[in-house]
Motif scaffolding. Structure first.
Motif, PDB file in Angstrom:
ATOM      1  N   ASN A  27       9.162  -1.619   4.736  1.00  0.00           N
ATOM      2  CA  ASN A  27       9.040  -0.841   4.448  1.00  0.00           C
ATOM      3  C   ASN A  27       9.486   0.154   4.340  1.00  0.00           C
ATOM      4  OD1 ASN A  27       4.999  -1.740   5.429  1.00  0.00           O
ATOM      5  ND2 ASN A  27       6.477  -3.060   7.250  1.00  0.00           N
TER       6      ASN A  27
ATOM      7  N   ASN B   8       5.055  -1.903   2.310  1.00  0.00           N
ATOM      8  CA  ASN B   8       4.351  -0.287   2.372  1.00  0.00           C
ATOM      9  C   ASN B   8       5.078   0.505   1.627  1.00  0.00           C
ATOM     10  OD1 ASN B   8       1.492  -1.750   3.040  1.00  0.00           O
ATOM     11  ND2 ASN B   8       2.936  -2.267   4.745  1.00  0.00           N
TER      12      ASN B   8
ATOM     13  N   ASN C 276       1.191  -0.986   0.222  1.00  0.00           N
ATOM     14  CA  ASN C 276      -0.222  -0.018  -0.309  1.00  0.00           C
ATOM     15  C   ASN C 276       0.976   1.794   0.087  1.00  0.00           C
ATOM     16  OD1 ASN C 276      -2.615  -1.405   0.887  1.00  0.00           O
ATOM     17  ND2 ASN C 276      -1.415  -2.204   1.836  1.00  0.00           N
TER      18      ASN C 276
END
Length: 428
Positions: A300, A270, A246
């Motif tokens: 991330n 993400n 995301n």
């Protein structure tokens, strides 16, 4: 022009199907505005002691100006409800697709069932919420309840929680197992009660939130929560949430909020960007009758051009605002590995942390629309390439990137943490 059905505020439901199946409703304009607020809906599909209702498709409707009440979540745009006091009831093959919903209260698309409680668990099956455009929503945007295996994809929810005094999120699942929420955009959600773009809520297991774009929400990108005061007959808690691939940009107060006794959350690959004008709790742990345990953060990218920190909540005001402090509070067994931290101090426990500029092409340049996210590509000399941790069963291979394009095998071989084009994460 679509044919118009106007409830005029004189009926609770402009279009009402009760104990029906094998219906397809499409290409209508629906409204239901009264002189005063009352419990109102544009479309209501209801079951009561019916059993299984099959094949109900609601497609390509324009629903607007429904002035429902704020103290009832399942009223507003499209609602599906089931009650089974005498005969357990549920939907099988329910599709809500390609509708435009705007200026409705309280909710845009909301499901409800009395079988949400685990002692009488009878979830709806083959529910699909796809391709809907929602904007100017009083409270929640899209909520699925009491389902197994629901697919929520390719929706856009802009400006949710505009008029509600309650707690609302743009897109979320509650009392739902194995939900997949993917390729959605959520932006402009107002307020801090809760105000996030996405949420894996309590009494839910194995929610997957992937390939979404969340930006400019007051409450942040993501909430993972579990109200810890329920027993096993009521709730299965919140376990096994997976959040991957995301992009989160410019949220006003928080990036990720993990609230309460949530277990085994896996958050990887993400990219979370904080612009120069923002000061946020990048990751916030909070207490809702308990603290989380076993949250895993891998690969991330935390890119901070403003100010951010990893925090825990000391208290919360009536308007939802948290008073926070640096640290992880009473959460336990948190694991950080192979994340990139730019502009923010890395947790000491991340032994493979990268604290360098990941060399994104043009971070922070995302606008409305997933196609605006080309600035989150890694440049060729990026130190983040080939730097991530191997994650088993990452689910990326064969899936689409956040823009919906098929990722190339050649690109993913060199992709690093948070990689915009990642279709897999098999790297050492």
């Amino acid at each position: 022009m679509k044919p118009v059905i106007n409830g005029g505020g004189t009926v609770a439901d402009t279009m009402f199907l009760k104990n029906q199946e094998y219906w397809e409703i499409e290409n209508l304009e629906i409204t239901n505005m009264g002189a005063q607020r009352a419990e109102r809906r544009g479309v209501h599909v209801a079951l009561e002691d019916y059993g299984e209702a099959h094949h109900i498709y609601i497609r390509s409707l324009t629903i607007h100006d429904v002035n429902g009440v704020d103290n009832v979540k399942p009223n507003g745009g499209i609602n599906y409800t089931s009650v089974g006091n005498k005969k357990p009831s549920r939907f099988v093959d329910l599709h809500i697709e390609n509708n435009e919903i705007y200026h409705v209260d309280r909710s845009g698309i909301f499901g409800w069932a009395d079988s949400w409680v685990r002692s009488k668990w009878n979830p709806s099956l083959r529910v699909v919420v796809r391709g809907n455009q929602l904007h100017d929503i009083g409270g929640d945007g899209i909520v699925v309840v009491a389902t197994v295996g629901t697919l929520v994809e390719h929706n856009v929810v802009g400006h949710a929680n505009q008029r509600s005094a309650g707690y609302n999120v743009a897109i979320w699942a509650w009392s739902a197992d194995n939900t997949v929420i993917q390729h959605n955009e959520a932006y402009g959600t107002k307020g801090q009660r809760d105000g996030e773009g996405f949420d894996s809520d309590w009494n839910s297991r194995n929610t997957v939130i992937q390939y979404n774009y969340s930006h400019d929400n007051d409450g942040g990108f993501l909430l993972i929560c579990n109200e810890g005061c329920h027993n096993s007959e009521e709730s299965a808690g919140n376990t096994g949430t997976v959040v991957r691939y995301n992009i989160s940009q410019n949220h006003r107060t928080c990036g990720i909020n993990i609230a309460d006794p949530v277990k085994d959350s896996l958050i990887y690959n993400n990219t979370i960007y904080v612009g120069p004008e923002h000061s946020v709790d990048l990751l916030l742990f909070s207490d809702w009758h308990g603290w989380s345990e076993s949250a895993y953060f891998y690969n991330n990218i935390f890119y901070v051009a403003g100010t951010a920190r990893f925090s825990y909540a000391k208290s919360r005001a009536s308007d939802g605002e948290y008073l926070s402090a640096r640290g992880f509070g009473m959460s336990k067994d948190d694991v950080f590995d192979s994340n990139v931290y730019y502009g923010v101090e890395a947790p000491a426990s991340d032994l493979h942390a990268l604290t360098v500029d990941p060399k994104l092409t043009a971070p922070g340049q995302g606008a409305v629309g997933i196609l605006s996210l080309t600035g989150y590509r890694l440049q060729q000399p990026s130190p983040a390439r080939k730097s991530g941790k191997f994650v088993e069963k990452s689910g990326g291979q064969g899936l689409l990137d956040v823009r919906g394009n098929r990722a190339q095998r050649e690109a993913t071989a060199e992709c690093g943490p948070g990689c915009f084009e990642a279709s897999r994460i098999n790297r050492s």
